[in-house]
Scaffold this motif. Sequence first.
Motif, PDB file in Angstrom:
ATOM      1  N   GLU A 125      37.401  48.854  31.678  1.00 15.87           N
ATOM      2  CA  GLU A 125      38.408  48.732  30.745  1.00 15.87           C
ATOM      3  C   GLU A 125      39.384  49.165  31.260  1.00 15.87           C
ATOM      4  O   GLU A 125      39.342  50.491  31.674  1.00 15.87           O
ATOM      5  N   ALA A 126      40.535  48.563  31.468  1.00 18.26           N
ATOM      6  CA  ALA A 126      41.878  49.118  32.088  1.00 18.26           C
ATOM      7  C   ALA A 126      42.848  48.586  31.158  1.00 18.26           C
ATOM      8  O   ALA A 126      42.907  47.490  30.561  1.00 18.26           O
ATOM      9  N   MET A 127      44.049  49.067  31.634  1.00 16.69           N
ATOM     10  CA  MET A 127      45.320  48.530  31.120  1.00 16.69           C
ATOM     11  C   MET A 127      45.842  47.830  32.637  1.00 16.69           C
ATOM     12  O   MET A 127      46.148  48.210  33.629  1.00 16.69           O
ATOM     13  N   ALA A 128      46.153  46.502  32.455  1.00 19.62           N
ATOM     14  CA  ALA A 128      46.754  45.654  33.441  1.00 19.62           C
ATOM     15  C   ALA A 128      47.904  44.788  32.988  1.00 19.62           C
ATOM     16  O   ALA A 128      47.784  44.075  31.956  1.00 19.62           O
ATOM     17  N   TYR A 129      49.063  44.656  33.598  1.00 18.19           N
ATOM     18  CA  TYR A 129      50.182  44.072  33.345  1.00 18.19           C
ATOM     19  C   TYR A 129      50.851  44.291  31.772  1.00 18.19           C
ATOM     20  O   TYR A 129      50.895  43.277  30.994  1.00 18.19           O
ATOM     21  N   GLY A 130      50.256  45.273  31.183  1.00 19.29           N
ATOM     22  CA  GLY A 130      50.707  45.812  29.864  1.00 19.29           C
ATOM     23  C   GLY A 130      49.571  45.244  28.889  1.00 19.29           C
ATOM     24  O   GLY A 130      50.152  45.292  27.598  1.00 19.29           O
ATOM     25  N   MET A 131      48.384  44.926  29.115  1.00 20.74           N
ATOM     26  CA  MET A 131      47.518  44.434  28.123  1.00 20.74           C
ATOM     27  C   MET A 131      46.114  45.078  28.579  1.00 20.74           C
ATOM     28  O   MET A 131      45.909  45.118  29.624  1.00 20.74           O
ATOM     29  N   PRO A 132      45.194  44.990  27.578  1.00 21.58           N
ATOM     30  CA  PRO A 132      43.866  45.358  27.957  1.00 21.58           C
ATOM     31  C   PRO A 132      43.206  44.369  28.834  1.00 21.58           C
ATOM     32  O   PRO A 132      43.320  43.188  28.638  1.00 21.58           O
ATOM     33  N   ALA A 133      42.545  44.734  29.737  1.00 23.32           N
ATOM     34  CA  ALA A 133      41.945  43.934  30.917  1.00 23.32           C
ATOM     35  C   ALA A 133      40.601  44.526  31.194  1.00 23.32           C
ATOM     36  O   ALA A 133      40.154  45.691  31.026  1.00 23.32           O
ATOM     37  N   TYR A 134      39.832  43.525  31.462  1.00 22.61           N
ATOM     38  CA  TYR A 134      38.345  43.751  31.909  1.00 22.61           C
ATOM     39  C   TYR A 134      38.091  43.409  33.461  1.00 22.61           C
ATOM     40  O   TYR A 134      37.971  42.397  33.804  1.00 22.61           O
ATOM     41  N   GLU A 135      37.755  44.343  34.093  1.00 23.43           N
ATOM     42  CA  GLU A 135      37.752  44.131  35.610  1.00 23.43           C
ATOM     43  C   GLU A 135      36.217  44.524  36.186  1.00 23.43           C
ATOM     44  O   GLU A 135      35.542  45.319  35.815  1.00 23.43           O
ATOM     45  N   ARG A 136      36.104  43.641  37.199  1.00 24.64           N
ATOM     46  CA  ARG A 136      34.697  43.697  37.645  1.00 24.64           C
ATOM     47  C   ARG A 136      35.143  43.833  39.342  1.00 24.64           C
ATOM     48  O   ARG A 136      35.929  43.042  39.916  1.00 24.64           O
ATOM     49  N   ASP A 137      34.575  44.759  39.992  1.00 20.80           N
ATOM     50  CA  ASP A 137      34.785  44.969  41.514  1.00 20.80           C
ATOM     51  C   ASP A 137      36.268  45.074  41.801  1.00 20.80           C
ATOM     52  O   ASP A 137      36.762  44.406  42.648  1.00 20.80           O
ATOM     53  N   GLY A 138      37.074  45.550  40.918  1.00 20.36           N
ATOM     54  CA  GLY A 138      38.746  45.766  40.965  1.00 20.36           C
ATOM     55  C   GLY A 138      39.523  44.649  40.720  1.00 20.36           C
ATOM     56  O   GLY A 138      40.629  44.606  40.897  1.00 20.36           O
ATOM     57  N   ALA A 139      38.899  43.488  40.136  1.00 17.26           N
ATOM     58  CA  ALA A 139      39.687  42.479  39.684  1.00 17.26           C
ATOM     59  C   ALA A 139      39.186  42.003  38.393  1.00 17.26           C
ATOM     60  O   ALA A 139      38.289  41.951  37.741  1.00 17.26           O
ATOM     61  N   ALA A 140      40.599  41.898  37.734  1.00 11.00           N
ATOM     62  CA  ALA A 140      40.663  41.570  36.179  1.00 11.00           C
ATOM     63  C   ALA A 140      40.063  40.156  36.109  1.00 11.00           C
ATOM     64  O   ALA A 140      40.618  39.118  36.523  1.00 11.00           O
ATOM     65  N   GLU A 141      38.943  39.948  35.003  1.00 10.87           N
ATOM     66  CA  GLU A 141      38.434  38.697  34.918  1.00 10.87           C
ATOM     67  C   GLU A 141      38.855  38.211  33.152  1.00 10.87           C
ATOM     68  O   GLU A 141      38.812  36.997  33.151  1.00 10.87           O
ATOM     69  N   ILE A 142      38.968  39.210  32.464  1.00 16.37           N
ATOM     70  CA  ILE A 142      39.242  39.000  31.323  1.00 16.37           C
ATOM     71  C   ILE A 142      40.431  39.809  30.784  1.00 16.37           C
ATOM     72  O   ILE A 142      40.494  41.163  31.160  1.00 16.37           O
ATOM     73  N   ALA A 143      41.043  39.544  29.887  1.00 19.29           N
ATOM     74  CA  ALA A 143      42.226  40.044  29.237  1.00 19.29           C
ATOM     75  C   ALA A 143      42.518  39.523  27.782  1.00 19.29           C
ATOM     76  O   ALA A 143      42.232  38.438  27.387  1.00 19.29           O
ATOM     77  N   PHE A 144      43.199  40.414  27.106  1.00 16.98           N
ATOM     78  CA  PHE A 144      43.845  39.707  25.717  1.00 16.98           C
ATOM     79  C   PHE A 144      45.227  41.033  25.399  1.00 16.98           C
ATOM     80  O   PHE A 144      45.454  41.646  25.842  1.00 16.98           O
ATOM     81  N   ALA A 145      45.861  40.081  24.691  1.00 12.67           N
ATOM     82  CA  ALA A 145      47.315  40.536  24.296  1.00 12.67           C
ATOM     83  C   ALA A 145      47.808  40.064  22.842  1.00 12.67           C
ATOM     84  O   ALA A 145      47.481  38.895  22.503  1.00 12.67           O
ATOM     85  N   SER A 146      48.391  40.885  22.328  1.00 12.28           N
ATOM     86  CA  SER A 146      49.265  40.399  21.088  1.00 12.28           C
ATOM     87  C   SER A 146      50.681  39.978  21.566  1.00 12.28           C
ATOM     88  O   SER A 146      51.527  40.816  22.148  1.00 12.28           O
ATOM     89  N   GLN A 147      50.831  38.969  21.741  1.00 16.49           N
ATOM     90  CA  GLN A 147      52.033  38.074  21.957  1.00 16.49           C
ATOM     91  C   GLN A 147      53.143  38.002  20.649  1.00 16.49           C
ATOM     92  O   GLN A 147      52.658  38.170  19.852  1.00 16.49           O
ATOM     93  N   LYS A 148      54.371  37.465  20.990  1.00 13.45           N
ATOM     94  CA  LYS A 148      55.204  37.421  19.934  1.00 13.45           C
ATOM     95  C   LYS A 148      54.835  36.650  18.957  1.00 13.45           C
ATOM     96  O   LYS A 148      55.012  36.809  17.698  1.00 13.45           O
ATOM     97  N   GLN A 149      54.378  35.239  19.093  1.00 12.86           N
ATOM     98  CA  GLN A 149      53.780  34.332  18.291  1.00 12.86           C
ATOM     99  C   GLN A 149      52.390  33.847  18.265  1.00 12.86           C
ATOM    100  O   GLN A 149      52.136  33.111  17.453  1.00 12.86           O
ATOM    101  N   TYR A 150      51.602  34.449  18.927  1.00 11.37           N
ATOM    102  CA  TYR A 150      50.246  34.406  19.135  1.00 11.37           C
ATOM    103  C   TYR A 150      49.347  35.701  19.746  1.00 11.37           C
ATOM    104  O   TYR A 150      49.924  36.511  20.518  1.00 11.37           O
ATOM    105  N   VAL A 151      48.091  35.430  19.447  1.00 12.76           N
ATOM    106  CA  VAL A 151      47.176  36.333  20.263  1.00 12.76           C
ATOM    107  C   VAL A 151      46.434  35.503  21.256  1.00 12.76           C
ATOM    108  O   VAL A 151      46.155  34.422  21.472  1.00 12.76           O
ATOM    109  N   SER A 152      46.811  36.170  22.478  1.00 13.74           N
ATOM    110  CA  SER A 152      46.218  35.605  23.832  1.00 13.74           C
ATOM    111  C   SER A 152      44.767  36.179  24.139  1.00 13.74           C
ATOM    112  O   SER A 152      44.735  37.313  24.352  1.00 13.74           O
ATOM    113  N   PHE A 153      44.099  35.118  24.707  1.00 10.67           N
ATOM    114  CA  PHE A 153      42.977  35.795  25.362  1.00 10.67           C
ATOM    115  C   PHE A 153      42.794  35.083  26.665  1.00 10.67           C
ATOM    116  O   PHE A 153      43.000  33.866  26.874  1.00 10.67           O
ATOM    117  N   TYR A 154      42.905  35.860  27.619  1.00  8.16           N
ATOM    118  CA  TYR A 154      43.000  35.551  29.016  1.00  8.16           C
ATOM    119  C   TYR A 154      41.632  35.270  29.600  1.00  8.16           C
ATOM    120  O   TYR A 154      41.020  36.672  29.911  1.00  8.16           O
TER     121      TYR A 154
END
Length: 121
Positions: free
Chosen positions: A40-69
Amino acid sequence: MVRSSAEDVDGYLAEVPEDRRDALVRLRQLCRLELKGFHEAMAYGMPAYERDGAAEIAFASQKQYVSFYLMRSDVREAFEERLAEKDMGKGCLRFREAGSIDFGLVRDLLRATAAAPGRIC
């Protein structure tokens, strides 16, 4: 809140609007439960979940919605039917209301992501 300067996920969650906090805490709990071996890390200003140094999942509270990356194109393709009627960008599943988050779908996407490494878009 588009990009947070929080140093960790706890700090991030403390900053999000109160009406979204419970949903984002639940997203975090699901990520931590399903993504064994991820960091679990912060990447690009949002929570991200990395495996082998690469983010595969992230989420964020955006202005008009919740994002799941979902950065895994193979997982997106495998779930094409279930994602077809969702508000989906290239790698971002958007939920206009925190109460509309499909946690069952999110759980299934997390499980598919955790099952094996794959191509990150």
